[in-house]
Write a protein that holds these residues in place. Structure first.
Motif, PDB file in Angstrom:
ATOM      1  N   PHE A  56       4.254  -9.696   4.582  1.00 47.56           N
ATOM      2  CA  PHE A  56       4.651 -11.011   5.088  1.00 47.56           C
ATOM      3  C   PHE A  56       5.913 -11.448   4.361  1.00 47.56           C
ATOM      4  O   PHE A  56       6.108 -11.101   3.187  1.00 47.56           O
ATOM      5  CB  PHE A  56       3.549 -12.044   4.823  1.00 47.56           C
ATOM      6  N   ASP A  57       6.718 -12.235   5.030  1.00 50.76           N
ATOM      7  CA  ASP A  57       7.962 -12.668   4.396  1.00 50.76           C
ATOM      8  C   ASP A  57       7.732 -13.660   3.261  1.00 50.76           C
ATOM      9  O   ASP A  57       8.615 -13.933   2.464  1.00 50.76           O
ATOM     10  CB  ASP A  57       8.895 -13.280   5.441  1.00 50.76           C
ATOM     11  N   THR A  58       6.518 -14.181   3.213  1.00 51.71           N
ATOM     12  CA  THR A  58       6.237 -15.194   2.193  1.00 51.71           C
ATOM     13  C   THR A  58       5.590 -14.649   0.932  1.00 51.71           C
ATOM     14  O   THR A  58       5.413 -15.370  -0.036  1.00 51.71           O
ATOM     15  CB  THR A  58       5.279 -16.250   2.767  1.00 51.71           C
ATOM     16  N   GLU A  59       5.238 -13.385   0.937  1.00 52.24           N
ATOM     17  CA  GLU A  59       4.538 -12.824  -0.230  1.00 52.24           C
ATOM     18  C   GLU A  59       5.426 -11.802  -0.925  1.00 52.24           C
ATOM     19  O   GLU A  59       6.300 -11.192  -0.304  1.00 52.24           O
ATOM     20  CB  GLU A  59       3.220 -12.168   0.196  1.00 52.24           C
TER      21      GLU A  59
ATOM     22  N   GLY B  87      10.914  -7.279  -4.932  1.00 53.11           N
ATOM     23  CA  GLY B  87      10.820  -7.993  -3.664  1.00 53.11           C
ATOM     24  C   GLY B  87      10.254  -9.389  -3.692  1.00 53.11           C
ATOM     25  O   GLY B  87       9.567  -9.774  -2.751  1.00 53.11           O
ATOM     26  N   PRO B  89       9.969 -13.050  -2.783  1.00 48.70           N
ATOM     27  CA  PRO B  89      10.570 -13.710  -1.630  1.00 48.70           C
ATOM     28  C   PRO B  89      11.828 -14.504  -2.014  1.00 48.70           C
ATOM     29  O   PRO B  89      12.763 -14.609  -1.244  1.00 48.70           O
ATOM     30  CB  PRO B  89       9.462 -14.653  -1.144  1.00 48.70           C
ATOM     31  N   ARG B 112      15.021 -12.481   4.224  1.00 48.16           N
ATOM     32  CA  ARG B 112      14.221 -11.939   3.129  1.00 48.16           C
ATOM     33  C   ARG B 112      14.685 -10.518   2.876  1.00 48.16           C
ATOM     34  O   ARG B 112      14.641  -9.662   3.766  1.00 48.16           O
ATOM     35  CB  ARG B 112      12.739 -11.903   3.552  1.00 48.16           C
TER      36      ARG B 112
END
Lengths: 252, 252
Positions: A56-59, B87, B89, B112
């Motif tokens: 996910f882009d949030t994690e 990585g 975010p 991201r």
DNA sequence: CCAAAAGTGTTGAAGTTACACCCATGC
DNA sequence: GCATGGGTGTAACTTCAACACTTTTGG
């Protein structure tokens, strides 16, 4: 085909995944948790894979790996170590069966995906792998019997094992693979399995005990048809101390 | 602002980059090649970064790293080692200056991005870093003087150095940082700089020579105001042999 | 002749390997 | 009482760390 809905493009980053090589140990063997795509007839190793998912882009990456582990095993505090990134443009979808699988689980099966690989160590008896959104079924495979996997996962597995070998000589992470109470023989066997070679019993015991990271529980095995063994547990306090001071290697 | 056109979304994968920590060595110090965004007034370390770029969908990760290295240095056969993936975010764009820089070089500055970090070792005198599509200017910074960098690059640098330390005890990769002909003192100093501690001269020489991977050129330094040193070169043949057999460590 | 770095051996301590027999239990 | 794995010590060898003085050159 999977019964859960495909995750949408919006939620998952189509270009980055995590994959986890999950090691377990039992009696005399090292095992790896594999999931089965079930997308071909009959049993084939090439349809087995290590669990993983798009991020996910949030994690962050570690969080993504822990999410995959939790979804599959239910366990949260798992020993986790990053192996590195794998990113050949054709690392997935080389084989026909890989492509079929991707189509069944990914919103964009054709996307270029690089994966960040992890390995983790778990106490096998503690948990049952469950089927999940990304696998029809999951189970333990003895590491010695694996010689092919889907995608580039065999390569990832080799890399994981190599790093585990290196690491276990430097840090006593093997405890993550054993039950709370264990015998020195179990630990001994574990090291032999991971390193792939015999280790002298007396020398092994001496070295481990000298590290002073084990607590003798003054308890014995019961019901075994031979001299019962002392049980030990891992002494976290002393281990922390030792880690801070730093110790170079076991000299194996 | 950079004079080259921004690369388009179509060519570059917006979510995955590579970053390279390039090490060099000269006389008594270890250096790292940094690029300068030039996006703030006055000198600030926080506007310096290690070189990197988004990857193309057609190249693998190592290729992408080599492309960056070549673009910046002109050199092709460079020693390269993957460090791992980073990585968070919010790993880029945390600082105002980072955001400005991204806007000037990326088609999708808000995307991201996870990055795959590498380190590489080069013979410093061999080459001049040149300004490139991603940097106003580039130059060598002594590693001891770096304590902040743009994005999460300081963290990447620390990680690179840690891995280099580990690796150099196990494989004699230090030769990549020295000229073809070098003295044992240079090699000695190099090890001290990388490991960050003094090493006994006699013990160091004995160990290195025992590995039998150096060829004495029977040549001496000239023009030095002290006893001239023997020159050595790296013996690839013996090194290959040794690598295959495998050797555990130097025991430092 | 002075300054500067090159080059060289030995010794004591620590760590590593190899190795064989008796012990406690269940059946 | 026998089969099974548990548990223990020593001696030879190798490796490591510590240490100081002489040599060769340029200036």
């Amino acid at each position: 085909m999977n019964s859960e809905p495909k995750k949408t493009k919006k939620e998952l980053n189509p270009n980055v995944s995590v994959d986890c090589v999950i090691f377990g140990f039992d009696l005399n063997q090292l095992y790896v948790l594999l999931i089965d795509s079930g997308n071909t007839e009959g049993y084939q190793q090439s349809r087995m894979a290590v669990p993983g998912d798009l991020i996910f882009d949030t994690e962050n990456l570690d969080e993504a790996a822990r999410r995959v582990l939790k979804e599959l095993t239910g366990i949260e505090n798992i020993y986790l170590e990053q192996i590195g990134a794998f990113g050949d443009p054709n690392r997935i979808g080389k084989k026909e069966s890989d492509r079929k699988w991707l189509e069944s689980i990914r919103a964009q099966p054709e996307a270029r995906v690089i994966t960040v690989a992890y390995y983790s160590l778990v106490k096998m008896p503690n948990f049952n792998p469950k089927a999940s959104s990304f696998a029809k079924s999951a189970g333990w495979a003895p590491i010695t019997e694996i010689n092919d996997l889907a995608f580039d996962h065999y390569e990832i597995l080799e890399s994981a094992l190599e790093q585990l070998k290196r690491k276990i000589k430097i840090q006593p992470i093997g405890f993550n693979l054993l039950p709370e109470k264990f015998t020195l023989s179990q630990l001994h066997k574990l090291y032999e399995c991971i390193l792939g070679k015999d280790l002298d019993k007396r020398n092994f015991r001496r070295k481990i005990l000298n590290l002073d990271i084990l607590t003798n529980l003054e308890e014995k095995q019961i019901g075994v048809p031979h001299k019962p063994s002392q049980l030990f547990k891992f002494n976290e306090e002393n281990y922390e101390k030792l880690s801070l001071e730093g110790f170079d290697n076991f000299g194996f």
